[in-house]
Design a protein around this motif. Structure first.
Motif, PDB file in Angstrom:
ATOM      1  N   LEU A  67       0.831  -1.210   0.000  1.00  0.00           N
ATOM      2  CA  LEU A  67       0.000   0.000   0.000  1.00  0.00           C
ATOM      3  C   LEU A  67       0.864   1.259   0.000  1.00  0.00           C
ATOM      4  O   LEU A  67       1.789   1.373   0.798  1.00  0.00           O
ATOM      5  CB  LEU A  67      -0.897   0.025   1.245  1.00  0.00           C
ATOM      6  CG  LEU A  67      -1.873  -1.132   1.422  1.00  0.00           C
ATOM      7  CD1 LEU A  67      -2.653  -0.959   2.735  1.00  0.00           C
ATOM      8  CD2 LEU A  67      -2.829  -1.241   0.245  1.00  0.00           C
ATOM      9  N   ALA A  68       0.526   2.220  -0.878  1.00  0.00           N
ATOM     10  CA  ALA A  68       1.298   3.468  -1.015  1.00  0.00           C
ATOM     11  C   ALA A  68       2.758   3.113  -1.311  1.00  0.00           C
ATOM     12  O   ALA A  68       3.682   3.532  -0.621  1.00  0.00           O
ATOM     13  CB  ALA A  68       1.157   4.348   0.225  1.00  0.00           C
ATOM     14  N   CYS A  69       2.917   2.347  -2.380  1.00  0.00           N
ATOM     15  CA  CYS A  69       4.193   1.703  -2.725  1.00  0.00           C
ATOM     16  C   CYS A  69       5.276   2.664  -3.188  1.00  0.00           C
ATOM     17  O   CYS A  69       6.451   2.297  -3.224  1.00  0.00           O
ATOM     18  CB  CYS A  69       3.954   0.674  -3.822  1.00  0.00           C
ATOM     19  SG  CYS A  69       3.261   1.412  -5.335  1.00  0.00           S
ATOM     20  N   ILE A  90       0.239  -0.457  -5.093  1.00  0.00           N
ATOM     21  CA  ILE A  90      -0.695   0.633  -5.421  1.00  0.00           C
ATOM     22  C   ILE A  90      -0.240   1.937  -4.779  1.00  0.00           C
ATOM     23  O   ILE A  90       0.254   1.938  -3.640  1.00  0.00           O
ATOM     24  CB  ILE A  90      -2.143   0.267  -4.980  1.00  0.00           C
ATOM     25  CG1 ILE A  90      -3.136   1.375  -5.401  1.00  0.00           C
ATOM     26  CG2 ILE A  90      -2.249  -0.024  -3.495  1.00  0.00           C
ATOM     27  CD1 ILE A  90      -4.587   0.945  -5.330  1.00  0.00           C
ATOM     28  N   ASP A  91      -0.396   3.034  -5.511  1.00  0.00           N
ATOM     29  CA  ASP A  91      -0.023   4.353  -4.995  1.00  0.00           C
ATOM     30  C   ASP A  91      -0.862   5.416  -5.698  1.00  0.00           C
ATOM     31  O   ASP A  91      -1.313   5.240  -6.828  1.00  0.00           O
ATOM     32  CB  ASP A  91       1.462   4.625  -5.237  1.00  0.00           C
ATOM     33  CG  ASP A  91       1.998   5.777  -4.387  1.00  0.00           C
ATOM     34  OD1 ASP A  91       2.636   5.497  -3.351  1.00  0.00           O
ATOM     35  OD2 ASP A  91       1.767   6.954  -4.740  1.00  0.00           O
ATOM     36  N   LEU A  92      -1.012   6.534  -5.007  1.00  0.00           N
ATOM     37  CA  LEU A  92      -1.746   7.694  -5.532  1.00  0.00           C
ATOM     38  C   LEU A  92      -0.991   8.382  -6.665  1.00  0.00           C
ATOM     39  O   LEU A  92      -1.598   9.038  -7.511  1.00  0.00           O
ATOM     40  CB  LEU A  92      -1.900   8.672  -4.349  1.00  0.00           C
ATOM     41  CG  LEU A  92      -2.548  10.027  -4.523  1.00  0.00           C
ATOM     42  CD1 LEU A  92      -4.004   9.866  -4.921  1.00  0.00           C
ATOM     43  CD2 LEU A  92      -2.457  10.810  -3.214  1.00  0.00           C
ATOM     44  N   GLY A 116      -4.031   4.449  -7.364  1.00  0.00           N
ATOM     45  CA  GLY A 116      -5.283   4.555  -6.627  1.00  0.00           C
ATOM     46  C   GLY A 116      -5.088   5.312  -5.337  1.00  0.00           C
ATOM     47  O   GLY A 116      -3.983   5.369  -4.794  1.00  0.00           O
ATOM     48  N   ASP A 117      -6.170   5.894  -4.858  1.00  0.00           N
ATOM     49  CA  ASP A 117      -6.152   6.696  -3.626  1.00  0.00           C
ATOM     50  C   ASP A 117      -6.743   5.869  -2.480  1.00  0.00           C
ATOM     51  O   ASP A 117      -7.928   5.497  -2.528  1.00  0.00           O
ATOM     52  CB  ASP A 117      -6.986   7.969  -3.868  1.00  0.00           C
ATOM     53  CG  ASP A 117      -6.898   8.943  -2.700  1.00  0.00           C
ATOM     54  OD1 ASP A 117      -6.520   8.523  -1.583  1.00  0.00           O
ATOM     55  OD2 ASP A 117      -7.221  10.125  -2.907  1.00  0.00           O
ATOM     56  N   LEU A 118      -5.928   5.607  -1.466  1.00  0.00           N
ATOM     57  CA  LEU A 118      -6.377   4.761  -0.357  1.00  0.00           C
ATOM     58  C   LEU A 118      -7.466   5.422   0.481  1.00  0.00           C
ATOM     59  O   LEU A 118      -8.093   4.777   1.315  1.00  0.00           O
ATOM     60  CB  LEU A 118      -5.185   4.397   0.540  1.00  0.00           C
ATOM     61  CG  LEU A 118      -4.055   3.603  -0.132  1.00  0.00           C
ATOM     62  CD1 LEU A 118      -2.861   3.459   0.802  1.00  0.00           C
ATOM     63  CD2 LEU A 118      -4.556   2.221  -0.575  1.00  0.00           C
ATOM     64  N   SER A 137       3.098  -1.831   4.141  1.00  0.00           N
ATOM     65  CA  SER A 137       3.166  -0.416   3.761  1.00  0.00           C
ATOM     66  C   SER A 137       4.379   0.203   4.445  1.00  0.00           C
ATOM     67  O   SER A 137       4.711  -0.162   5.584  1.00  0.00           O
ATOM     68  CB  SER A 137       1.894   0.317   4.193  1.00  0.00           C
ATOM     69  OG  SER A 137       1.937   1.653   3.730  1.00  0.00           O
ATOM     70  N   THR A 138       5.050   1.125   3.744  1.00  0.00           N
ATOM     71  CA  THR A 138       6.177   1.815   4.378  1.00  0.00           C
ATOM     72  C   THR A 138       6.133   3.315   4.112  1.00  0.00           C
ATOM     73  O   THR A 138       5.898   3.756   2.985  1.00  0.00           O
ATOM     74  CB  THR A 138       7.547   1.262   3.882  1.00  0.00           C
ATOM     75  OG1 THR A 138       7.585   1.241   2.460  1.00  0.00           O
ATOM     76  CG2 THR A 138       7.823  -0.124   4.414  1.00  0.00           C
ATOM     77  N   THR A 139       6.370   4.055   5.181  1.00  0.00           N
ATOM     78  CA  THR A 139       6.575   5.514   5.148  1.00  0.00           C
ATOM     79  C   THR A 139       5.451   6.248   4.416  1.00  0.00           C
ATOM     80  O   THR A 139       5.707   7.137   3.600  1.00  0.00           O
ATOM     81  CB  THR A 139       7.944   5.857   4.482  1.00  0.00           C
ATOM     82  OG1 THR A 139       8.909   4.880   4.866  1.00  0.00           O
ATOM     83  CG2 THR A 139       8.452   7.209   4.936  1.00  0.00           C
TER      84      THR A 139
END
Ligand SMILES: C[S@@+](CC[C@H](N)C(=O)[O-])C[C@H]1O[C@@H](n2cnc3c(N)ncnc32)[C@H](O)[C@@H]1O
Length: 270
Positions: A67-69, A90-92, A116-118, A137-139
């Motif tokens: 998540l938010a890669c 996935i990331d914004l 994509g937006d979490l 997920s990181t940072t």
């Protein structure tokens, strides 16, 4: 998501790949300016995935969701340990996703890259699978508000196989900075940043200035500005908030497994 052919003056694919590799390598050094023991944190995450998900016993490829890669830093560490894993990243930010895609184009089972937006519940509908052995997920999740995190954690719990693991390595402030010990910790963080910058790593702002100056990435920079223009400043929720929100989301066992100054790694079992 934009494609390489959208760039105004497309250069050969090889050039774009070499450029992406260079920028992602600099991204890794840039992140280490702020997270001194980032590589140890990744190693611990991958060890925990191995221990909990037991990829060797699954009888099918390990499934991991990042998540938010960003440009795929955690994804890359997972694939280095488990080359046959099915990783979804996935990331914004379409620009960071494109850099990750180019950088890891030669991975055995290429990751699935998604924009994509979490914060928008619809992100889940893009996923290629309904169940994952590990979600990592990181940072990143410190960008979400408490309410957004609670919703996300409920979604993540629903995506994990029974007994699956969620790992979040992030800025997890223990409490508001007050008192001499908190000041000392902040000071140590600054000392480390100075040391890394003196050794040649780029600051966050410098890395982004460099990306903005690359003509081949003009369309991705425009997509980045459009996607991140909607983001607003957020006060990162506390470490205690994350732990409690995960328990409320249904995780059976939740704890901090590592921390250094304000950085932490939370492990939650579904
Ligand atoms: C500092 S970067 C970390 C990237 C990567 N995980 C790493 O460890 O290097 C933070 C990432 O969070 C992403 N992000 C922030 N808010 C997001 C959201 N609402 N949905 C998806 N990604 C988000 C940003 O686009 C950025 O790629």
């Amino acid at each position: 998501m934009s494609t390489p052919t959208d760039a105004p003056n497309p250069s050969p694919a090889g050039d774009r790949t070499a450029l992406a590799r260079d920028l992602v390598a600099e991204w890794e050094r840039q992140q280490e300016v702020y997270i001194a023991y980032r590589e140890n944190r990744f190693a611990l995450m991958v060890d925990l995935v191995e221990l909990v998900a037991r990829p060797a016993d699954l009888g099918r490829p390990l499934r991991v969701l990042d998540l938010a890669c960003g440009p795929g830093s955690a994804t890359k560490r997972v694939l280095a340990r488990f080359p046959d894993a099915e990783v979804v990243a996935i990331d914004l930010d379409p620009l960071l996703v494109e850099l990750g895609r180019l950088d890891q184009a030669e991975a055995t089972t290429g990751p699935t890259w998604l924009v994509g937006d979490l914060r928008d519940p619809a992100w889940v509908t893009q996923l290629p699978h309904t169940e994952y052995d590990a979600v990592i997920s990181t940072t990143a999740l410190h960008w979400l508000t408490g309410a957004e995190l609670s919703d996300l954690y409920a979604t993540v719990h629903g995506l994990l196989t029974p007994g699956g693991v969620f790992l979040n390595g992030d800025y997890l402030p223990a409490r508001r900075p007050s008192g001499r010990v908190a000041e000392l910790a902040t000071e140590v963080g600054r000392m480390r940043e100075e040391r890394a910058l003196t050794a040649g790593a780029q600051a966050w702002e410098t890395w982004w200035e460099r990306v903005r100056a690359v003509p081949e990435l003009a369309s991705e920079v425009a997509a980045h500005d459009a996607a991140l223009g909607q983001r607003r400043e957020n006060q990162a929720p506390s470490r205690a908030f994350h732990l409690e929100a995960l328990r409320e989301a249904g995780f059976s066992d939740v704890d901090l497994v590592w921390h250094d100054l304000t950085e932490g790694l939370v492990c939650a079992l579904a």
